[in-house]
Design a protein around this motif. Sequence first.
Motif, PDB file in Angstrom:
ATOM      1  N   ILE A   1       0.830  -1.205   0.000  1.00  0.00           N
ATOM      2  CA  ILE A   1       0.000   0.000   0.000  1.00  0.00           C
ATOM      3  C   ILE A   1       0.863   1.254   0.000  1.00  0.00           C
ATOM      4  O   ILE A   1       0.632   2.191  -0.776  1.00  0.00           O
ATOM      5  CB  ILE A   1      -0.951  -0.006   1.212  1.00  0.00           C
ATOM      6  N   VAL A   2       1.891   1.279   0.862  1.00  0.00           N
ATOM      7  CA  VAL A   2       2.764   2.453   0.926  1.00  0.00           C
ATOM      8  C   VAL A   2       3.506   2.632  -0.394  1.00  0.00           C
ATOM      9  O   VAL A   2       3.628   3.757  -0.909  1.00  0.00           O
ATOM     10  CB  VAL A   2       3.746   2.331   2.111  1.00  0.00           C
ATOM     11  N   TRP A   3       4.020   1.523  -0.955  1.00  0.00           N
ATOM     12  CA  TRP A   3       4.699   1.632  -2.249  1.00  0.00           C
ATOM     13  C   TRP A   3       3.769   2.209  -3.309  1.00  0.00           C
ATOM     14  O   TRP A   3       4.128   3.130  -4.051  1.00  0.00           O
ATOM     15  CB  TRP A   3       5.198   0.255  -2.708  1.00  0.00           C
ATOM     16  N   HIS A   4       2.545   1.670  -3.400  1.00  0.00           N
ATOM     17  CA  HIS A   4       1.616   2.097  -4.441  1.00  0.00           C
ATOM     18  C   HIS A   4       1.257   3.573  -4.291  1.00  0.00           C
ATOM     19  O   HIS A   4       1.256   4.336  -5.267  1.00  0.00           O
ATOM     20  CB  HIS A   4       0.361   1.227  -4.376  1.00  0.00           C
ATOM     21  N   ARG A   5       0.967   3.993  -3.085  1.00  0.00           N
ATOM     22  CA  ARG A   5       0.548   5.379  -2.880  1.00  0.00           C
ATOM     23  C   ARG A   5       1.722   6.341  -3.000  1.00  0.00           C
ATOM     24  O   ARG A   5       1.552   7.470  -3.505  1.00  0.00           O
ATOM     25  CB  ARG A   5      -0.162   5.503  -1.538  1.00  0.00           C
ATOM     26  N   LEU A   6       2.909   5.919  -2.593  1.00  0.00           N
ATOM     27  CA  LEU A   6       4.083   6.775  -2.777  1.00  0.00           C
ATOM     28  C   LEU A   6       4.402   6.927  -4.266  1.00  0.00           C
ATOM     29  O   LEU A   6       4.692   8.040  -4.736  1.00  0.00           O
ATOM     30  CB  LEU A   6       5.288   6.188  -2.045  1.00  0.00           C
ATOM     31  N   ALA A   7       4.356   5.828  -5.016  1.00  0.00           N
ATOM     32  CA  ALA A   7       4.623   5.898  -6.453  1.00  0.00           C
ATOM     33  C   ALA A   7       3.603   6.796  -7.148  1.00  0.00           C
ATOM     34  O   ALA A   7       3.959   7.608  -8.016  1.00  0.00           O
ATOM     35  CB  ALA A   7       4.605   4.492  -7.056  1.00  0.00           C
ATOM     36  N   SER A   8       2.338   6.667  -6.779  1.00  0.00           N
ATOM     37  CA  SER A   8       1.293   7.501  -7.364  1.00  0.00           C
ATOM     38  C   SER A   8       1.516   8.971  -6.998  1.00  0.00           C
ATOM     39  O   SER A   8       1.337   9.866  -7.831  1.00  0.00           O
ATOM     40  CB  SER A   8      -0.083   7.040  -6.881  1.00  0.00           C
ATOM     41  N   TRP A   9       1.911   9.219  -5.750  1.00  0.00           N
ATOM     42  CA  TRP A   9       2.184  10.593  -5.316  1.00  0.00           C
ATOM     43  C   TRP A   9       3.349  11.179  -6.114  1.00  0.00           C
ATOM     44  O   TRP A   9       3.301  12.347  -6.519  1.00  0.00           O
ATOM     45  CB  TRP A   9       2.506  10.591  -3.829  1.00  0.00           C
ATOM     46  N   LEU A  10       4.379  10.405  -6.353  1.00  0.00           N
ATOM     47  CA  LEU A  10       5.560  10.899  -7.071  1.00  0.00           C
ATOM     48  C   LEU A  10       5.212  11.441  -8.450  1.00  0.00           C
ATOM     49  O   LEU A  10       5.738  12.470  -8.876  1.00  0.00           O
ATOM     50  CB  LEU A  10       6.594   9.781  -7.213  1.00  0.00           C
ATOM     51  N   ILE A  11       4.318  10.756  -9.159  1.00  0.00           N
ATOM     52  CA  ILE A  11       4.008  11.166 -10.535  1.00  0.00           C
ATOM     53  C   ILE A  11       2.714  11.968 -10.632  1.00  0.00           C
ATOM     54  O   ILE A  11       2.342  12.411 -11.719  1.00  0.00           O
ATOM     55  CB  ILE A  11       3.949   9.949 -11.479  1.00  0.00           C
ATOM     56  N   GLY A  12       2.024  12.148  -9.504  1.00  0.00           N
ATOM     57  CA  GLY A  12       0.819  12.961  -9.504  1.00  0.00           C
ATOM     58  C   GLY A  12      -0.412  12.301 -10.082  1.00  0.00           C
ATOM     59  O   GLY A  12      -1.397  12.975 -10.379  1.00  0.00           O
TER      60      GLY A  12
END
Length: 348
Positions: free
Chosen positions: A149-160
């Motif tokens: 979950i943290v990986w997915h949401r961090l990756a999504s946050w990185l690219i907006g």
Amino acid sequence: MGRTTVGVHHVQAALGGALRLGIDTVPLLQCAGISPLLLGDELARVPPEQFARLVRALHRATRDEFLGLGAAPSRPGTFAMMCHACVGCRDLGAALERAVRFYGLFPHGPDLALDRLAGAGPAGEAVFAVRGDLWGLAEGRFLAECVLIVWHRLASWLIGHRIPLRWARFDCPAPPYAGEYGAMFGCPVTFGAGRGFGAAAGFDARWLAAPPVRDEAALAELLRSAPAGLLSRREYGTTVAEQVRRDLARALRAGRPARLPGVAQLAARLAVSPATLRRRLAAEGTSYRRLRDQVRREAAVSSLAEGREPIAELAERLGFSEDTAFHRAFRRWTGTTPGAYRLHGQQS
């Protein structure tokens, strides 16, 4: 997780490491606003804000970003340094590969992997995996869930942009609450897949070419509440289920009593037929009725936890014609009555 509430089974799992370390968890629960009495009710749920506060309290108490659940502690600040190493990368693929290498430097860190597979679309498929045997501990499934979950949401946050997941898999038997995973990950979830992963998620490999749009200032803001905050942050609304959930939640906030849109109205907003909408929701492991119940449940739990709205007014706001109908629905959702749930919250 409307805001998605968190089942008490996840609260119990989060506490497992602290309990093994001999830490008194009652003050931590009380600090988060969670009544210890709720732990005895397997159907109980808590608002995401309370769960995030509990995770932050556990970070402080265990001095471990893995909450005492891993093979060895992850010292406070490790996650932040990994983020600093990733934020300036040329694209998301480079950032994720750097994150994998970063945690690979620690002998007892999580064994992460990023693989690019051929097929499954013009660009192929990317798979992010948490490998190894996390299931030796009772809370191993919870730790793997958190990493994904943290990986997915961090990756999504990185690219907006929220990255739509195609699937998620866990190499463990399905738990009693397996039906919740579709909402957690926004995709079909399977268990006991036996593919050599502890846990894994697949997505369109084209996302790996997306450039990060966040800078150091944005990262500093994120890190004020991360990684705990990433477990409760909102999604980006790109799956069909999330769009339906968002529209239903907006209708709940719009008026009293709520007039929730039906399948035909929602389908028209999405420019598809009702049959297509039902089919797409089924492919994501959910349905209109399940999403409607989830949105009502999340709103009810959050209101009762805050403790200010009269129960009769809450029932009316959620669109129930009678208080008794709301009481029956709430008992079905949580195993207890609205009044008892509010009382537990006041005793935290």
